[in-house]
Design a protein around this motif. Structure first.
Motif, PDB file in Angstrom:
ATOM      1  N   PHE B  33      37.600  56.332 -92.852  1.00 35.70           N
ATOM      2  CA  PHE B  33      38.736  55.424 -92.916  1.00 35.70           C
ATOM      3  C   PHE B  33      39.029  55.063 -94.372  1.00 35.70           C
ATOM      4  O   PHE B  33      38.444  54.149 -94.937  1.00 35.70           O
ATOM      5  CB  PHE B  33      38.435  54.154 -92.109  1.00 35.70           C
ATOM      6  CG  PHE B  33      38.099  54.435 -90.676  1.00 35.70           C
ATOM      7  CD1 PHE B  33      36.785  54.673 -90.286  1.00 35.70           C
ATOM      8  CD2 PHE B  33      39.092  54.476 -89.716  1.00 35.70           C
ATOM      9  CE1 PHE B  33      36.463  54.945 -88.958  1.00 35.70           C
ATOM     10  CE2 PHE B  33      38.789  54.733 -88.381  1.00 35.70           C
ATOM     11  CZ  PHE B  33      37.476  54.976 -88.009  1.00 35.70           C
ATOM     12  N   PRO B  34      39.990  55.770 -94.983  1.00 36.08           N
ATOM     13  CA  PRO B  34      40.369  55.456 -96.366  1.00 36.08           C
ATOM     14  C   PRO B  34      41.585  54.542 -96.426  1.00 36.08           C
ATOM     15  O   PRO B  34      42.379  54.470 -95.483  1.00 36.08           O
ATOM     16  CB  PRO B  34      40.708  56.833 -96.944  1.00 36.08           C
ATOM     17  CG  PRO B  34      41.243  57.590 -95.770  1.00 36.08           C
ATOM     18  CD  PRO B  34      40.536  57.049 -94.546  1.00 36.08           C
ATOM     19  N   TRP B  35      41.738  53.892 -97.543  1.00 27.95           N
ATOM     20  CA  TRP B  35      42.947  53.139 -97.858  1.00 27.95           C
ATOM     21  C   TRP B  35      43.581  53.758 -99.094  1.00 27.95           C
ATOM     22  O   TRP B  35      42.884  54.092-100.053  1.00 27.95           O
ATOM     23  CB  TRP B  35      42.615  51.672 -98.140  1.00 27.95           C
ATOM     24  CG  TRP B  35      42.324  50.882 -96.910  1.00 27.95           C
ATOM     25  CD1 TRP B  35      41.107  50.730 -96.301  1.00 27.95           C
ATOM     26  CD2 TRP B  35      43.249  50.138 -96.127  1.00 27.95           C
ATOM     27  NE1 TRP B  35      41.217  49.932 -95.187  1.00 27.95           N
ATOM     28  CE2 TRP B  35      42.524  49.545 -95.060  1.00 27.95           C
ATOM     29  CE3 TRP B  35      44.621  49.881 -96.222  1.00 27.95           C
ATOM     30  CZ2 TRP B  35      43.137  48.738 -94.090  1.00 27.95           C
ATOM     31  CZ3 TRP B  35      45.216  49.077 -95.266  1.00 27.95           C
ATOM     32  CH2 TRP B  35      44.474  48.512 -94.214  1.00 27.95           C
ATOM     33  N   TYR B  36      44.903  53.892 -99.024  1.00 26.19           N
ATOM     34  CA  TYR B  36      45.643  54.446-100.141  1.00 26.19           C
ATOM     35  C   TYR B  36      46.645  53.410-100.655  1.00 26.19           C
ATOM     36  O   TYR B  36      47.212  52.627 -99.894  1.00 26.19           O
ATOM     37  CB  TYR B  36      46.380  55.720 -99.730  1.00 26.19           C
ATOM     38  CG  TYR B  36      45.494  56.937 -99.611  1.00 26.19           C
ATOM     39  CD1 TYR B  36      44.768  57.201 -98.448  1.00 26.19           C
ATOM     40  CD2 TYR B  36      45.369  57.827-100.673  1.00 26.19           C
ATOM     41  CE1 TYR B  36      43.958  58.325 -98.346  1.00 26.19           C
ATOM     42  CE2 TYR B  36      44.558  58.949-100.578  1.00 26.19           C
ATOM     43  CZ  TYR B  36      43.856  59.190 -99.422  1.00 26.19           C
ATOM     44  OH  TYR B  36      43.050  60.301 -99.329  1.00 26.19           O
ATOM     45  N   ILE B  50      35.674  53.969 -96.087  1.00 29.46           N
ATOM     46  CA  ILE B  50      34.466  53.543 -95.393  1.00 29.46           C
ATOM     47  C   ILE B  50      34.190  54.478 -94.229  1.00 29.46           C
ATOM     48  O   ILE B  50      35.114  55.087 -93.670  1.00 29.46           O
ATOM     49  CB  ILE B  50      34.618  52.080 -94.898  1.00 29.46           C
ATOM     50  CG1 ILE B  50      33.265  51.470 -94.528  1.00 29.46           C
ATOM     51  CG2 ILE B  50      35.592  52.003 -93.720  1.00 29.46           C
ATOM     52  CD1 ILE B  50      33.327  49.953 -94.299  1.00 29.46           C
ATOM     53  N   ARG B  51      32.937  54.612 -93.885  1.00 30.86           N
ATOM     54  CA  ARG B  51      32.533  55.327 -92.682  1.00 30.86           C
ATOM     55  C   ARG B  51      31.952  54.304 -91.712  1.00 30.86           C
ATOM     56  O   ARG B  51      31.452  53.259 -92.143  1.00 30.86           O
ATOM     57  CB  ARG B  51      31.525  56.425 -93.018  1.00 30.86           C
ATOM     58  CG  ARG B  51      32.144  57.521 -93.874  1.00 30.86           C
ATOM     59  CD  ARG B  51      31.309  58.769 -93.901  1.00 30.86           C
ATOM     60  NE  ARG B  51      31.866  59.790 -94.783  1.00 30.86           N
ATOM     61  CZ  ARG B  51      32.794  60.669 -94.414  1.00 30.86           C
ATOM     62  NH1 ARG B  51      33.260  60.636 -93.186  1.00 30.86           N
ATOM     63  NH2 ARG B  51      33.249  61.562 -95.269  1.00 30.86           N
ATOM     64  N   SER B  93      40.459  59.808 -90.253  1.00 32.68           N
ATOM     65  CA  SER B  93      40.288  61.237 -90.005  1.00 32.68           C
ATOM     66  C   SER B  93      38.978  61.436 -89.265  1.00 32.68           C
ATOM     67  O   SER B  93      38.164  60.520 -89.115  1.00 32.68           O
ATOM     68  CB  SER B  93      40.293  62.046 -91.298  1.00 32.68           C
ATOM     69  OG  SER B  93      39.057  61.931 -91.972  1.00 32.68           O
ATOM     70  N   THR B  94      38.782  62.668 -88.829  1.00 30.46           N
ATOM     71  CA  THR B  94      37.562  62.972 -88.092  1.00 30.46           C
ATOM     72  C   THR B  94      36.448  63.417 -89.010  1.00 30.46           C
ATOM     73  O   THR B  94      35.502  64.016 -88.581  1.00 30.46           O
ATOM     74  CB  THR B  94      37.840  64.048 -87.031  1.00 30.46           C
ATOM     75  OG1 THR B  94      38.453  65.179 -87.671  1.00 30.46           O
ATOM     76  CG2 THR B  94      38.740  63.516 -85.953  1.00 30.46           C
ATOM     77  N   GLY B  95      36.578  63.137 -90.309  1.00 32.50           N
ATOM     78  CA  GLY B  95      35.454  63.272 -91.199  1.00 32.50           C
ATOM     79  C   GLY B  95      35.383  64.581 -91.951  1.00 32.50           C
ATOM     80  O   GLY B  95      36.392  65.237 -92.181  1.00 32.50           O
ATOM     81  N   SER B 100      39.993  67.972 -91.632  1.00 32.16           N
ATOM     82  CA  SER B 100      39.954  66.579 -92.060  1.00 32.16           C
ATOM     83  C   SER B 100      41.350  66.035 -92.298  1.00 32.16           C
ATOM     84  O   SER B 100      41.598  65.335 -93.251  1.00 32.16           O
ATOM     85  CB  SER B 100      39.121  66.430 -93.326  1.00 32.16           C
ATOM     86  OG  SER B 100      39.617  67.291 -94.341  1.00 32.16           O
ATOM     87  N   LYS B 101      42.275  66.351 -91.404  1.00 38.92           N
ATOM     88  CA  LYS B 101      43.630  65.825 -91.577  1.00 38.92           C
ATOM     89  C   LYS B 101      43.606  64.320 -91.476  1.00 38.92           C
ATOM     90  O   LYS B 101      42.863  63.729 -90.679  1.00 38.92           O
ATOM     91  CB  LYS B 101      44.551  66.421 -90.520  1.00 38.92           C
ATOM     92  CG  LYS B 101      44.330  65.902 -89.115  1.00 38.92           C
ATOM     93  CD  LYS B 101      45.439  66.358 -88.183  1.00 38.92           C
ATOM     94  CE  LYS B 101      45.306  65.686 -86.833  1.00 38.92           C
ATOM     95  NZ  LYS B 101      46.432  66.032 -85.929  1.00 38.92           N
ATOM     96  N   LEU B 102      44.414  63.677 -92.294  1.00 36.76           N
ATOM     97  CA  LEU B 102      44.512  62.229 -92.305  1.00 36.76           C
ATOM     98  C   LEU B 102      45.655  61.780 -91.410  1.00 36.76           C
ATOM     99  O   LEU B 102      46.753  62.316 -91.473  1.00 36.76           O
ATOM    100  CB  LEU B 102      44.747  61.735 -93.731  1.00 36.76           C
ATOM    101  CG  LEU B 102      43.574  61.893 -94.709  1.00 36.76           C
ATOM    102  CD1 LEU B 102      44.034  61.645 -96.130  1.00 36.76           C
ATOM    103  CD2 LEU B 102      42.436  60.946 -94.335  1.00 36.76           C
ATOM    104  N   THR B 103      45.380  60.786 -90.577  1.00 36.81           N
ATOM    105  CA  THR B 103      46.399  60.123 -89.781  1.00 36.81           C
ATOM    106  C   THR B 103      46.652  58.770 -90.421  1.00 36.81           C
ATOM    107  O   THR B 103      45.725  57.956 -90.526  1.00 36.81           O
ATOM    108  CB  THR B 103      45.940  59.957 -88.329  1.00 36.81           C
ATOM    109  OG1 THR B 103      45.694  61.252 -87.763  1.00 36.81           O
ATOM    110  CG2 THR B 103      47.016  59.249 -87.507  1.00 36.81           C
TER     111      THR B 103
END
Lengths: 111, 114
Positions: B33-36, B50-51, B93-95, B100-103
């Motif tokens: 879970f990233p933040w942009y 974070i994971r 994403s699924t890691g 590892s596509k980002l939603t």
């Protein structure tokens, strides 16, 4: 160290035309993903390339295609452009299993 | 189908205040879970990620809080500054690996006033 670069910066096309967008990944990165970002929205995943093959694809029609070259750079091609294809097209690069870093994007306007 | 829901859509915070942006996800397979942060005319820039094996991660003024059971995570910006004014996107994403596509969420436009 240059980050992700994209060209061109801006592009204006007419409905029905075809367009090619280019991306050079960050040094050391071997995976390239493409995203479409409509105005006021979050980026939407188009597809991802690794080892010159399309590894995963989002919910985009076949008019959207791509390619990855041996030097890891990539192209996004869109055929038969529609007005709805107007958006910011983002390229992101990464190493397998690591964070994705985005380029500045190409602003495509279809008239 | 929107798999990551983000709120609020916009946020105004005074300088020195705390900015809080929330996200909720549906897909339990998400494990990254990233933040942009995105400024006008620029591409998104990775801020912090974070994971789900930890409940909180802090980097400088930025903190991610993660609640796995509620399938929610949030970004806290402490001592908000005018330079923090930008649009923030949560993503999931699924890691690791090539898949590892980002939603992304729909974004939060933050304005920090003087």
């Amino acid at each position: 160290d240059a980050g992700v670069t994209q060209s061109p910066t801006h592009l204006i096309k007419t409905r029905g035309q075809q367009v090619t967008l280019r991306c050079s990944p960050k040094s050391g990165h071997d995976t390239v993903s493409w995203y479409q970002q409509a105005l006021g929205q979050g980026p939407q995943f188009i597809f991802q390339y690794y080892e010159e093959e399309e590894r995963q694809r989002g919910n985009f029609p076949d008019r959207f295609s791509g390619h990855q070259f041996p030097n890891y750079s990539s192209e996004l091609n869109v055929n038969a452009l529609l007005l709805g294809d107007s958006a910011l097209y983002l390229c992101a690069s990464s190493r397998v299993g690591y964070e994705q870093y985005f380029g500045p994007g190409t602003r495509l306007t279809v008239t | 189908q929107q798999q990551v829901k983000q709120s609020p859509q916009s946020l105004i915070v005074q300088k020195g205040g705390i900015s809080i942006i929330n996200c909720a996800y549906e897909n339990t397979a998400f494990d990254y879970f990233p933040w942009y942060q995105q400024f006008p005319g620029k591409g998104p820039a990775l801020l912090i990620a974070i994971r789900p094996d930890v409940s909180e991660k802090k980097e400088g003024r930025f903190t991610i809080s993660f609640n796995k059971s509620a399938k929610q995570f949030s970004l806290h910006i402490m001592d908000s500054q005018p330079g923090d004014s930008a649009t923030y996107f949560c993503a999931a994403s699924t890691g690791p690996g090539t898949a590892s596509k980002l939603t992304f969420g729909t974004g939060t436009r933050l304005q920090v006033t003087l």
